[in-house]
Design a protein around this motif. Structure first.
Motif, PDB file in Angstrom:
ATOM      1  N   GLY A   1      49.197  -5.901  16.781  1.00 26.56           N
ATOM      2  CA  GLY A   1      48.441  -4.975  15.945  1.00 26.56           C
ATOM      3  C   GLY A   1      47.424  -5.690  15.074  1.00 26.56           C
ATOM      4  O   GLY A   1      46.294  -5.221  14.900  1.00 26.56           O
ATOM      5  N   ARG A   2      47.806  -6.842  14.519  1.00 29.90           N
ATOM      6  CA  ARG A   2      46.860  -7.606  13.706  1.00 29.90           C
ATOM      7  C   ARG A   2      45.680  -8.091  14.547  1.00 29.90           C
ATOM      8  O   ARG A   2      44.517  -8.010  14.097  1.00 29.90           O
ATOM      9  N   ASP A   3      45.935  -8.606  15.762  1.00 28.43           N
ATOM     10  CA  ASP A   3      44.854  -9.083  16.618  1.00 28.43           C
ATOM     11  C   ASP A   3      43.911  -7.947  16.990  1.00 28.43           C
ATOM     12  O   ASP A   3      42.683  -8.137  17.022  1.00 28.43           O
ATOM     13  N   ALA A   4      44.472  -6.753  17.246  1.00 28.53           N
ATOM     14  CA  ALA A   4      43.614  -5.615  17.613  1.00 28.53           C
ATOM     15  C   ALA A   4      42.701  -5.228  16.453  1.00 28.53           C
ATOM     16  O   ALA A   4      41.519  -4.930  16.636  1.00 28.53           O
ATOM     17  N   CYS A   5      43.242  -5.242  15.249  1.00 23.36           N
ATOM     18  CA  CYS A   5      42.439  -4.881  14.086  1.00 23.36           C
ATOM     19  C   CYS A   5      41.356  -5.919  13.818  1.00 23.36           C
ATOM     20  O   CYS A   5      40.203  -5.567  13.549  1.00 23.36           O
ATOM     21  N   LEU A   6      41.714  -7.186  13.889  1.00 22.66           N
ATOM     22  CA  LEU A   6      40.728  -8.235  13.623  1.00 22.66           C
ATOM     23  C   LEU A   6      39.647  -8.259  14.695  1.00 22.66           C
ATOM     24  O   LEU A   6      38.473  -8.519  14.408  1.00 22.66           O
ATOM     25  N   THR A   7      40.035  -7.977  15.939  1.00 19.62           N
ATOM     26  CA  THR A   7      39.052  -7.937  17.025  1.00 19.62           C
ATOM     27  C   THR A   7      38.076  -6.784  16.828  1.00 19.62           C
ATOM     28  O   THR A   7      36.879  -6.916  17.128  1.00 19.62           O
ATOM     29  N   ALA A   8      38.559  -5.652  16.336  1.00 20.30           N
ATOM     30  CA  ALA A   8      37.678  -4.499  16.116  1.00 20.30           C
ATOM     31  C   ALA A   8      36.708  -4.734  14.974  1.00 20.30           C
ATOM     32  O   ALA A   8      35.677  -4.049  14.899  1.00 20.30           O
ATOM     33  N   GLY A   9      36.977  -5.706  14.102  1.00 24.88           N
ATOM     34  CA  GLY A   9      36.067  -5.981  12.984  1.00 24.88           C
ATOM     35  C   GLY A   9      36.704  -5.858  11.614  1.00 24.88           C
ATOM     36  O   GLY A   9      35.995  -5.941  10.597  1.00 24.88           O
ATOM     37  N   MET A  10      38.021  -5.646  11.577  1.00 24.05           N
ATOM     38  CA  MET A  10      38.699  -5.567  10.290  1.00 24.05           C
ATOM     39  C   MET A  10      38.736  -6.940   9.614  1.00 24.05           C
ATOM     40  O   MET A  10      38.739  -7.975  10.283  1.00 24.05           O
ATOM     41  N   ASP A  11      38.783  -6.927   8.291  1.00 28.15           N
ATOM     42  CA  ASP A  11      38.904  -8.171   7.526  1.00 28.15           C
ATOM     43  C   ASP A  11      40.331  -8.473   7.098  1.00 28.15           C
ATOM     44  O   ASP A  11      40.693  -9.636   6.900  1.00 28.15           O
ATOM     45  N   ASP A  12      41.145  -7.431   6.931  1.00 24.54           N
ATOM     46  CA  ASP A  12      42.509  -7.639   6.451  1.00 24.54           C
ATOM     47  C   ASP A  12      43.338  -6.425   6.821  1.00 24.54           C
ATOM     48  O   ASP A  12      42.803  -5.387   7.249  1.00 24.54           O
ATOM     49  N   LEU A  13      44.668  -6.540   6.635  1.00 23.82           N
ATOM     50  CA  LEU A  13      45.591  -5.455   6.958  1.00 23.82           C
ATOM     51  C   LEU A  13      46.473  -5.171   5.747  1.00 23.82           C
ATOM     52  O   LEU A  13      46.828  -6.089   4.992  1.00 23.82           O
ATOM     53  N   LEU A  14      46.835  -3.889   5.607  1.00 27.52           N
ATOM     54  CA  LEU A  14      47.749  -3.460   4.550  1.00 27.52           C
ATOM     55  C   LEU A  14      48.796  -2.555   5.192  1.00 27.52           C
ATOM     56  O   LEU A  14      48.462  -1.532   5.797  1.00 27.52           O
ATOM     57  N   ALA A  15      50.055  -2.992   5.100  1.00 31.48           N
ATOM     58  CA  ALA A  15      51.129  -2.273   5.783  1.00 31.48           C
ATOM     59  C   ALA A  15      51.417  -0.949   5.071  1.00 31.48           C
ATOM     60  O   ALA A  15      51.444  -0.862   3.845  1.00 31.48           O
ATOM     61  N   LYS A  16      51.620   0.099   5.859  1.00 31.76           N
ATOM     62  CA  LYS A  16      52.025   1.410   5.336  1.00 31.76           C
ATOM     63  C   LYS A  16      53.523   1.587   5.581  1.00 31.76           C
ATOM     64  O   LYS A  16      54.040   1.156   6.617  1.00 31.76           O
ATOM     65  N   PRO A  17      54.222   2.221   4.619  1.00 34.30           N
ATOM     66  CA  PRO A  17      53.714   2.713   3.324  1.00 34.30           C
ATOM     67  C   PRO A  17      53.529   1.547   2.349  1.00 34.30           C
ATOM     68  O   PRO A  17      54.339   0.624   2.314  1.00 34.30           O
ATOM     69  N   TYR A  18      52.501   1.616   1.556  1.00 33.22           N
ATOM     70  CA  TYR A  18      52.173   0.523   0.644  1.00 33.22           C
ATOM     71  C   TYR A  18      52.470   0.952  -0.796  1.00 33.22           C
ATOM     72  O   TYR A  18      52.481   2.140  -1.135  1.00 33.22           O
ATOM     73  N   GLN A  19      52.732  -0.042  -1.623  1.00 32.33           N
ATOM     74  CA  GLN A  19      52.971   0.188  -3.042  1.00 32.33           C
ATOM     75  C   GLN A  19      51.657   0.043  -3.819  1.00 32.33           C
ATOM     76  O   GLN A  19      50.726  -0.601  -3.359  1.00 32.33           O
ATOM     77  N   PRO A  20      51.583   0.672  -5.002  1.00 28.78           N
ATOM     78  CA  PRO A  20      50.343   0.533  -5.795  1.00 28.78           C
ATOM     79  C   PRO A  20      49.996  -0.916  -6.111  1.00 28.78           C
ATOM     80  O   PRO A  20      48.817  -1.286  -6.094  1.00 28.78           O
ATOM     81  N   GLU A  21      51.017  -1.744  -6.382  1.00 26.73           N
ATOM     82  CA  GLU A  21      50.746  -3.134  -6.695  1.00 26.73           C
ATOM     83  C   GLU A  21      50.119  -3.864  -5.512  1.00 26.73           C
ATOM     84  O   GLU A  21      49.232  -4.709  -5.673  1.00 26.73           O
ATOM     85  N   THR A  22      50.565  -3.509  -4.278  1.00 29.86           N
ATOM     86  CA  THR A  22      50.014  -4.146  -3.085  1.00 29.86           C
ATOM     87  C   THR A  22      48.560  -3.767  -2.882  1.00 29.86           C
ATOM     88  O   THR A  22      47.711  -4.604  -2.524  1.00 29.86           O
ATOM     89  N   LEU A  23      48.234  -2.503  -3.143  1.00 32.76           N
ATOM     90  CA  LEU A  23      46.856  -2.049  -2.999  1.00 32.76           C
ATOM     91  C   LEU A  23      45.938  -2.744  -4.003  1.00 32.76           C
ATOM     92  O   LEU A  23      44.842  -3.212  -3.652  1.00 32.76           O
ATOM     93  N   LEU A  24      46.388  -2.854  -5.233  1.00 30.69           N
ATOM     94  CA  LEU A  24      45.588  -3.528  -6.259  1.00 30.69           C
ATOM     95  C   LEU A  24      45.476  -5.026  -5.988  1.00 30.69           C
ATOM     96  O   LEU A  24      44.439  -5.643  -6.272  1.00 30.69           O
ATOM     97  N   SER A  25      46.528  -5.605  -5.436  1.00 33.53           N
ATOM     98  CA  SER A  25      46.467  -7.031  -5.093  1.00 33.53           C
ATOM     99  C   SER A  25      45.441  -7.286  -3.990  1.00 33.53           C
ATOM    100  O   SER A  25      44.747  -8.322  -4.004  1.00 33.53           O
ATOM    101  N   MET A  26      45.316  -6.366  -3.067  1.00 36.07           N
ATOM    102  CA  MET A  26      44.319  -6.511  -2.012  1.00 36.07           C
ATOM    103  C   MET A  26      42.904  -6.488  -2.592  1.00 36.07           C
ATOM    104  O   MET A  26      42.027  -7.274  -2.191  1.00 36.07           O
ATOM    105  N   ILE A  27      42.672  -5.604  -3.561  1.00 33.81           N
ATOM    106  CA  ILE A  27      41.346  -5.544  -4.194  1.00 33.81           C
ATOM    107  C   ILE A  27      41.072  -6.825  -4.980  1.00 33.81           C
ATOM    108  O   ILE A  27      39.969  -7.389  -4.935  1.00 33.81           O
ATOM    109  N   SER A  28      42.086  -7.312  -5.707  1.00 38.34           N
ATOM    110  CA  SER A  28      41.908  -8.549  -6.475  1.00 38.34           C
ATOM    111  C   SER A  28      41.660  -9.740  -5.564  1.00 38.34           C
ATOM    112  O   SER A  28      40.970 -10.692  -5.957  1.00 38.34           O
ATOM    113  N   HIS A  29      42.222  -9.711  -4.360  1.00 36.28           N
ATOM    114  CA  HIS A  29      42.028 -10.820  -3.425  1.00 36.28           C
ATOM    115  C   HIS A  29      40.581 -10.886  -2.942  1.00 36.28           C
ATOM    116  O   HIS A  29      39.983 -11.979  -2.887  1.00 36.28           O
ATOM    117  N   TRP A  30      39.995  -9.739  -2.594  1.00 38.48           N
ATOM    118  CA  TRP A  30      38.646  -9.728  -2.046  1.00 38.48           C
ATOM    119  C   TRP A  30      37.565  -9.632  -3.127  1.00 38.48           C
ATOM    120  O   TRP A  30      36.434 -10.080  -2.906  1.00 38.48           O
TER     121      TRP A  30
END
Length: 388
Positions: free
Chosen positions: A348-377
């Motif tokens: 699944g990660r290879d398919a997303c990266l091949t399509a042009g994605m930059d990163d992945l976030l697993a569902k269901p996600y927590q609010p802290e994980t979503l905010l951490s992704m924004i802080s990372h980029w």
């Protein structure tokens, strides 16, 4: 004998009454003697001096006993009243001293009680006058203290009113600045949209000119088309630079202009993600399909896109491919695409990266994980979270 006994009730009231009573008693005796003398002078043969003397003696003794009894009762009552008066005076002096001590602890200007106010060697009237003077001075100082406190309160109230007026003025200025900031945001968004729209139109016109140049036309017409295409190429390059410069300005300004697009066909997840990101001061938009996401791409630039992979009609992978293709053909800045998927294994990660994605976030996600992704980029774009 103490000095205040000179003003005792006995000396002050009884003695002024005793001497008139004694004089009256003497007058009665003289009157009896006169009456006896007159009787003897009128008829001396019938007068009995012994009887007259015994009568006057009985009158004198009886009146003296009556006066003595009256005076003893009056003296006893006077002593009781005098003792009670002295006790009350002592209590008044004691309470006055306590009141003055309390006033001194309250930081009045000076000592309010005379040092000899409760001296028992003084006359009672003098002691009472001292207490009265002490209470009058205390009253004056309390009045002065109240006036000073009132003046202090008025000054404090004026100071607080001045601070309140300054605060209200600053709040009005802040509202004015926030309104200006919102207008600047809207102007920036409109400018970016206009530039992207103009770039799309010039691209369409350039393709149309290429198609015309391939048709069977005269050399003169083909030369004119080539000249127009060259000028149009310069305009396209200029628009591309403007679009890229606008996007870089938006990224440099941080969270004030950070635009986020959430693509999710689940209305609950979409609503929660938008609310959570908006509380961080981000500009958030939400769509529920890939077609809507591609349509919004043509109207505005988004720094970050959260893309749901499993969507009907046009899934997240195909939407990502078309998104990247649009960015390549229009020479715009690239958005950060983050996949929202439950399939986070290697395939699944290879398919997303091949399509042009930059990163992945697993569902269901927590609010802290979503905010951490924004802080990372986008480091430094989120508000600091206060400690719990």
């Amino acid at each position: 004998m103490q000095r205040y006994q000179r003003e005792h009730f006995w000396n002050a009231i009884v003695w002024p009454l005793l001497w008139p009573l004694l004089l009256l008693q003497a007058a009665l005796i003289v009157l009896c003697l006169v009456v006896g003398a007159m009787v003897w002078w009128v008829s001396p043969s019938y007068a009995s001096w012994s009887t007259l003397l015994w009568l006057m003696a009985a009158l004198l003794i009886g009146s003296s006993l009556n006066v003595g009894a009256f005076l003893m009762l009056l003296k006893a009552r006077g002593r009781r009243n005098d003792i009670r008066f002295m006790q009350e005076l002592g209590e008044l002096e004691r309470h006055s001293q306590i009141l003055c001590a309390t006033a001194e602890r309250s930081q009045l200007e000076q000592q309010c009680s005379p040092s000899d106010a409760s001296d028992e060697t003084h006359l009672p009237l003098q002691r009472l006058a001292n207490v009265n003077e002490m209470l009058a001075g205390l009253k004056r100082r309390i009045h002065y203290s109240q006036v000073a406190n009132a003046a202090t309160k008025n000054t404090q109230h004026e100071h607080e009113q001045t601070l309140l007026d300054d605060l209200q003025h600053q709040q009005r200025q802040l509202k004015h600045l926030m309104a200006g900031r919102d207008r600047a945001r809207e102007e920036s968004r409109l400018k970016s949209g206009y530039l992207i729209l103009l770039q799309r139109e010039t691209d369409s016109l350039f393709e149309h000119l290429n198609a015309m140049a391939e048709n069977d036309i005269t050399d003169s017409c083909r030369q004119n088309i080539m000249d127009v295409r060259e000028r149009l190429s310069d305009i396209r390059a200029l628009l591309a630079n403007l679009v890229q410069h606008t996007a870089e300005e938006g990224m440099a300004k941080g969270s004030d202009n950070l635009r986020v697009l959430v693509v999710d066909d689940g209305p609950v997840n979409l609503m929660l993600a938008r609310q959570m990101l908006e509380t961080q001061g981000l500009q958030v938009e939400g769509v529920s399909s890939g077609e809507q996401a591609l349509e919004r791409q043509q109207g505005a630039f988004f720094d970050l896109v959260f893309m749901d992979i499993f969507m009907p009609t046009l899934d997240g992978l195909e939407t990502t491919r078309r998104w990247r293709e649009y960015e390549r053909t229009h020479s715009g800045s690239q958005s950060v695409l983050v996949a929202l998927t439950a399939n986070v294994d290697n395939a699944g990660r290879d398919a997303c990266l091949t399509a042009g994605m930059d990163d992945l976030l697993a569902k269901p996600y927590q609010p802290e994980t979503l905010l951490s992704m924004i802080s990372h980029w986008f480091p430094g774009t989120l508000k600091p979270t206060p400690p719990a």
